[in-house]
Design a protein around this motif. Structure first.
Motif, PDB file in Angstrom:
ATOM      1  N   LYS A   1      46.631  87.695  29.758  1.00 44.12           N
ATOM      2  CA  LYS A   1      45.022  87.606  29.570  1.00 44.12           C
ATOM      3  C   LYS A   1      44.949  87.247  28.265  1.00 44.12           C
ATOM      4  O   LYS A   1      43.993  86.661  27.978  1.00 44.12           O
ATOM      5  CB  LYS A   1      44.469  88.962  29.853  1.00 44.12           C
ATOM      6  N   ALA A   2      45.823  87.681  27.364  1.00 47.22           N
ATOM      7  CA  ALA A   2      45.760  87.411  25.995  1.00 47.22           C
ATOM      8  C   ALA A   2      45.888  85.681  25.881  1.00 47.22           C
ATOM      9  O   ALA A   2      45.334  85.255  24.961  1.00 47.22           O
ATOM     10  CB  ALA A   2      46.656  88.042  24.918  1.00 47.22           C
ATOM     11  N   ASP A   3      46.935  85.291  26.642  1.00 35.82           N
ATOM     12  CA  ASP A   3      47.319  83.997  26.404  1.00 35.82           C
ATOM     13  C   ASP A   3      46.211  83.134  26.866  1.00 35.82           C
ATOM     14  O   ASP A   3      45.822  81.928  26.553  1.00 35.82           O
ATOM     15  CB  ASP A   3      48.516  83.547  27.169  1.00 35.82           C
ATOM     16  N   ILE A   4      45.512  83.555  28.159  1.00 35.14           N
ATOM     17  CA  ILE A   4      44.176  82.822  28.582  1.00 35.14           C
ATOM     18  C   ILE A   4      43.276  82.677  27.386  1.00 35.14           C
ATOM     19  O   ILE A   4      42.482  81.846  27.541  1.00 35.14           O
ATOM     20  CB  ILE A   4      43.857  83.535  30.136  1.00 35.14           C
ATOM     21  N   ALA A   5      43.021  83.836  27.001  1.00 39.56           N
ATOM     22  CA  ALA A   5      42.074  83.928  25.877  1.00 39.56           C
ATOM     23  C   ALA A   5      42.129  83.033  24.913  1.00 39.56           C
ATOM     24  O   ALA A   5      41.351  82.286  24.390  1.00 39.56           O
ATOM     25  CB  ALA A   5      41.888  85.601  25.335  1.00 39.56           C
ATOM     26  N   LYS A   6      43.441  82.851  24.442  1.00 37.86           N
ATOM     27  CA  LYS A   6      43.643  81.795  23.440  1.00 37.86           C
ATOM     28  C   LYS A   6      43.724  80.363  23.880  1.00 37.86           C
ATOM     29  O   LYS A   6      43.075  79.585  23.145  1.00 37.86           O
ATOM     30  CB  LYS A   6      45.331  82.131  22.853  1.00 37.86           C
TER      31      LYS A   6
ATOM     32  N   SER B   1      41.667  87.158  21.112  1.00 39.15           N
ATOM     33  CA  SER B   1      41.960  88.236  21.899  1.00 39.15           C
ATOM     34  C   SER B   1      41.119  88.176  23.153  1.00 39.15           C
ATOM     35  O   SER B   1      39.899  87.716  23.289  1.00 39.15           O
ATOM     36  CB  SER B   1      41.970  89.388  21.401  1.00 39.15           C
ATOM     37  N   CYS B   2      41.642  88.949  24.178  1.00 47.22           N
ATOM     38  CA  CYS B   2      40.862  88.997  25.526  1.00 47.22           C
ATOM     39  C   CYS B   2      39.638  89.688  25.099  1.00 47.22           C
ATOM     40  O   CYS B   2      38.500  89.721  25.784  1.00 47.22           O
ATOM     41  CB  CYS B   2      41.641  89.818  26.729  1.00 47.22           C
ATOM     42  N   VAL B   3      39.632  90.783  24.262  1.00 40.54           N
ATOM     43  CA  VAL B   3      38.417  91.498  23.944  1.00 40.54           C
ATOM     44  C   VAL B   3      37.312  90.711  23.375  1.00 40.54           C
ATOM     45  O   VAL B   3      36.277  90.672  23.658  1.00 40.54           O
ATOM     46  CB  VAL B   3      38.655  92.675  22.996  1.00 40.54           C
ATOM     47  N   ASP B   4      37.742  89.862  22.478  1.00 38.65           N
ATOM     48  CA  ASP B   4      36.842  88.856  21.751  1.00 38.65           C
ATOM     49  C   ASP B   4      36.155  87.819  22.866  1.00 38.65           C
ATOM     50  O   ASP B   4      35.092  87.663  22.906  1.00 38.65           O
ATOM     51  CB  ASP B   4      37.755  87.861  20.846  1.00 38.65           C
TER      52      ASP B   4
END
Length: 727
Positions: free
Chosen positions: A306-311, A317-320
């Motif tokens: 999820k962090a990688d997808i967000a980037k 981050s996923c939260v952002d």
């Protein structure tokens, strides 16, 4: 083929396309279902008056209808793409939004009808049939958000300096944001990486869920000692009895299934059994258990993906990324709310636990510290001791028909509407009722809803859920359609001459779901795209459903919904005070627990630290207990944020409660003036109920309250004060 996955609190929908040496092919791969030649162009399941033909509906014509309508929708999207390619798009609302409203209308109504049947008559609509309809409709609906041509046409329009309504701006922003989150602005190389990550994420989530399901089912304690179950309520005994027909005789099987686990902790007097239940529950997925069922690696892999997808999509981050679709707007805003609440909630929790320990010690509890597996049991006994709260005694005061009359009267007075029952409407069961909603000055209804109140063991889906509100048809001036909804519950049915009576928690659920329904039914938007709760930010979706239950702590409202089973008397003042007191019992403990889980979710999806290190950091800040690191691996079974839709969004439940409490405080401030109450009601209807997703909820709140929201009202409603401070 279309692949839709939920991540970071958003439904991310991507379209698989053919790759060629020149880049991405823009056409959709459409699987054409078999459809009878005589399928009508319009929705075959509805009468000309807009109401379903429940006396004629079958599974087959539901599936045939949705097959045709979803195909029509996807082909319609392609037609729009073709037209805006061949001819420059002058007016995106005329050329894109309006056609999509027409295309989506019949599909959405069939979808809503199918869900209503699934929840209201599982014989007519079995789970497998409904899920096939649901998945097909969802894939079709999101095709409008995975079209590059539509996305860039909307983006170009949004970038222009034009005078538009807030509703039009919100629709444009919705299309632009959905397209961006679906990866439509990525290069071919990055798009391939995102598709790979989404595919891997789906496998990880599926494996996480599968292992947790097995872990949950594996634990079972057989109990034959009747002294252990002697204080169990009858329905709990039946739920855990090996043979429910002889539930008084035993043996009984204690499991981790959610509908019995928490109640077992509340009623089981044997501390060793409670300890084993608690340990087994928080140890699910731990490496200390069966290694092949451990989920810790899946937790870390889901977080990484999820962090990688967000980037890939340009977020830190996923939260952002998640905060793009939230009223709060940033993790910092949520953290500030937590700090403000924690300042009072943590000392209140400590004080509550001291009082509870003293109570338990006086009744034979031999240790000097309460543990988490002790709290539910002693809390229940303490509440009974303090307030003499007995659910069955309160239930005698809440006959369903009286509660409905009072609920409708409250809504009519607050929102200047009239609710009338209508007979002669076909329904899916004889118990189902139908109501129209009118403006106080009009003769034609502006909206309608079904109410299916009773549990039915033979044909009604029954899960551990307080009830459902289903939007069967949305408000749209484009298609000239009026809102239609269904409310489905599992209340106790009448028995002979005795009408149905509700527990107080069931009354709360009814008020909650009706508040949710009113947002759908009283919306005034032009487009269905932003009607009701559509396009409302996730952390504000539950605001309307949380406002009406506050009125249950108003004596006038309680008098309007209560009538004793025998005497007909309203709820006595002493019992009303008990209701007010019990909702505040250990409120600090509950609030700290909810904040901990919310903070844990946000940290897991914004930090790179190992999950256990995050728990160690957050636990002492919110919880007044020792963290049993050897046994407690609760993040490894936190299903809501790893397999459900609440990843990086779990705080939304608490945020909505905070907003709702502040909304209700506007009514409370003028509680002694009927005209001023009606004025506040009108303001609430004109904002929260009418505007739907056509304005940002922050702006909606400011229009209603004249300021930004504050957590003070939530603390006051829960009776949480500073130590040695009186309210």
């Amino acid at each position: 083929m279309k692949m839709a996955l939920t991540r970071c609190g958003r439904l991310i929908s991507t379209t698989r396309k053919f790759y060629t040496s020149s880049g991405l092919n823009q056409g959709y791969i459409v699987l054409v279902p078999e459809i009878g030649e005589d399928a009508p162009e319009k929705n075959p399941l509805y009468h000309t008056d807009g109401l379903p033909k429940f006396n004629q509906i079958t599974i087959e014509n539901c599936r045939a209808a949705i097959a045709k309508q979803t195909l029509d929708f996807e082909v319609g999207v392609q037609e729009i793409e073709k037209q805006i390619t061949e001819n420059p798009c002058v007016d995106v609302f005329k050329d894109i939004v309006v056609p999509l409203e027409h295309l989506g209308h019949v599909m959405e109504t069939t979808w809503g009808l199918s869900k209503t049947l699934y929840l209201g008559n599982n014989t007519l609509m079995p789970t497998s049939s409904y899920m096939a309809i649901h998945d097909r409709a969802r894939r079709a609906r999101f095709s409008k958000f995975t079209s590059k041509k539509i996305h860039f046409a909307m983006k170009e329009e949004f970038s222009k300096e034009k005078k538009r309504s807030s509703e039009e701006d919100r629709i444009l922003k919705k299309y632009v944001l959905e397209g961006r989150l679906n990866g439509l602005e990525l290069s071919e190389k990055i798009s391939k990486s995102m598709l790979y990550n989404l595919s891997t994420l789906a496998k990880e989530r599926s494996e996480f869920k599968h292992k947790n399901d097995i872990n949950t089912k594996q634990h079972a304690q057989m109990v034959s000692d009747r002294t252990i179950v002697r204080d169990f309520p009858d329905d709990l005994l039946k739920a855990v009895a090996v043979d429910p027909s002889y539930h008084l005789n035993g043996p009984w099987k204690f499991t981790l299934q959610p509908h019995v686990y928490f109640r077992l902790l509340e009623h089981c007097p044997n501390r060793d059994i409670r300890w084993l239940l608690w340990k087994s529950n928080v140890n699910r997925g731990s490496v200390g258990g069966e290694r092949e069922l451990a989920t810790s690696l899946h937790v870390e892999e889901i977080r990484f993906l999820k962090a990688d997808i967000a980037k890939l999509l340009g977020y830190n981050s996923c939260v952002d990324m998640s905060m793009e679709t939230k009223m709060a707007g940033s993790k910092q805003a949520v953290d500030q709310m937590f700090e403000s609440l924690l300042e009072r909630a943590k000392p209140a929790q400590d004080e509550e636990l001291e009082v509870l320990l003293e109570y338990a010690n006086e009744r034979g509890f031999k240790t000097d510290r309460l543990e988490l597996w002790d709290i539910p049991y002693w809390r229940r006994k303490h509440r009974i001791s303090l307030y003499n709260y007995e659910e069955e005694k309160f239930k005698e005061y809440f006959p369903l028909n009286k509660v409905l009359d009072g609920l409708f009267e409250l809504s009519e007075n607050l929102f200047n509407i009239v609710i009338k029952a209508r007979t002669g409407v076909t329904t899916w069961h004889k118990d189902v009722r139908f109501y129209d909603i009118f403006e106080s000055h009009s003769s034609a209804p502006i909206a309608s809803f079904y109410l299916d109140p009773y549990a039915r063991s033979d044909d009604k889906l029954r899960v551990q859920n307080p009830g459902w509100m289903i939007g069967m048809q949305s408000k749209s001036q484009v298609t000239d359609s009026k809102p239609l909804a269904s409310l489905i519950f599992n209340f106790e049915p009448p028995k002979g001459e005795f009408q149905s009576h509700l527990t107080f928690e069931e009354v709360r659920s009814l008020f909650q779901k009706f508040g949710h329904a009113l947002q759908h039914l009283l919306t005034r938007t032009y487009y269905s795209e932003v009607a009701g709760s559509s396009n409302v930010e996730w952390d504000a979706v539950e605001v309307c459903s949380n406002v009406l239950p506050h009125w249950l702590y108003n004596k006038k409202v309680i008098d309007s919904i209560t009538s004793h089973r025998d005497s007909g008397d309203t709820l006595p003042q002493s019992m009303f005070q008990t209701l007010c007191d019990t909702q505040k019992h250990m409120a600090g403990y509950d609030l700290c627990r909810e904040m901990y889980l919310s903070a844990l979710d946000l940290e897991l999806y914004s930090s790179k630290d190992f999950w256990m290190d995050i728990v160690k950091r957050l636990w002492p800040k919110y919880r007044s207990f020792e963290y049993h690191i050897k046994y407690d691996a609760h993040p490894c079974s936190f299903m809501q944020i790893f397999t459900d839709e609440w990843g990086a969004a779990y705080y939304s439940h608490l945020w909505a409660r905070m907003i709702a409490a502040d909304v209700y405080s506007a009514f409370h401030e003028v509680r002694d003036n009927d005209q001023q109450i009606r004025d506040v009601g009108k303001r609430f209807r004109d904002t929260f109920l009418a505007l739907g997703g056509s304005e940002h909820p922050g702006q909606v709140f400011r229009e209603f309250r004249g300021r930004d929201p504050s957590p003070k009202a939530l603390l006051k409603s829960l009776g949480i004060k500073k130590v040695n401070e009186s309210i």
